[in-house]
Every structure is written in structure tokens, then in C-alpha cells.
Design a protein around this motif. Sequence first.
Motif: not given
Length: 92
Positions: A13-18, A88-92
Motif C-alpha cells: 500500500k505504501y510503495d514510497q517506502f522500502d 522498518e519502513l524507510k523512505n526511498k
Amino acid sequence: MHALDEVAGITKKYDQFDIILTGYTCNLGAENLNKDLSLQRVKIVAEYLAAKGVSSDRIITDDQGENNPIADNSTLEGKKQNRRVEFELKNK
């Protein structure tokens, strides 16, 4: 694997994150074997998420072995808690 299905859904859903996956073990056994075990553990989770549609180029893996315990390794319950994969989600 219900929890991993939820992680896959959120990650897609939040594909802007790695997604960073970090594997850990308890302190039972040799340190180098624990490092390998944590790598195997995190790779299995990464493969599962990829099979659920999370792009593998968004999955970053790290294996920490017995480093950074979250519970007491002198008890069975503590050892179980230290055998884990953190997300952990991280901004690309």
C-alpha cells in the motif's frame, strides 16, 4: 503467517517506502552460527513478502545474530523473544 500477510499489505500500500528486515537470534550456540541463522530467518521472511507481491528491490535485509536482545537470554521465554525479525519502513 497472518502477521506477514499484514506486513505485505501495508508494504504494498505504501510503495514510497522500502522495507528493512532485520533478523536476530538468541545467544544459544556459536556467534558465527547465530549470524548465519539470523540471515536464514530474514531471507525466509523476504522471500515470503516477495511471493505476496512486495517488490524484492524494495526489501533490504540485515542479519544481527545474537546482537541487541530484547529479553533475558537466561530464560527459555527470553530466548524465544530474541529469535525474531523486525520490520522498518524507510523512505526511498
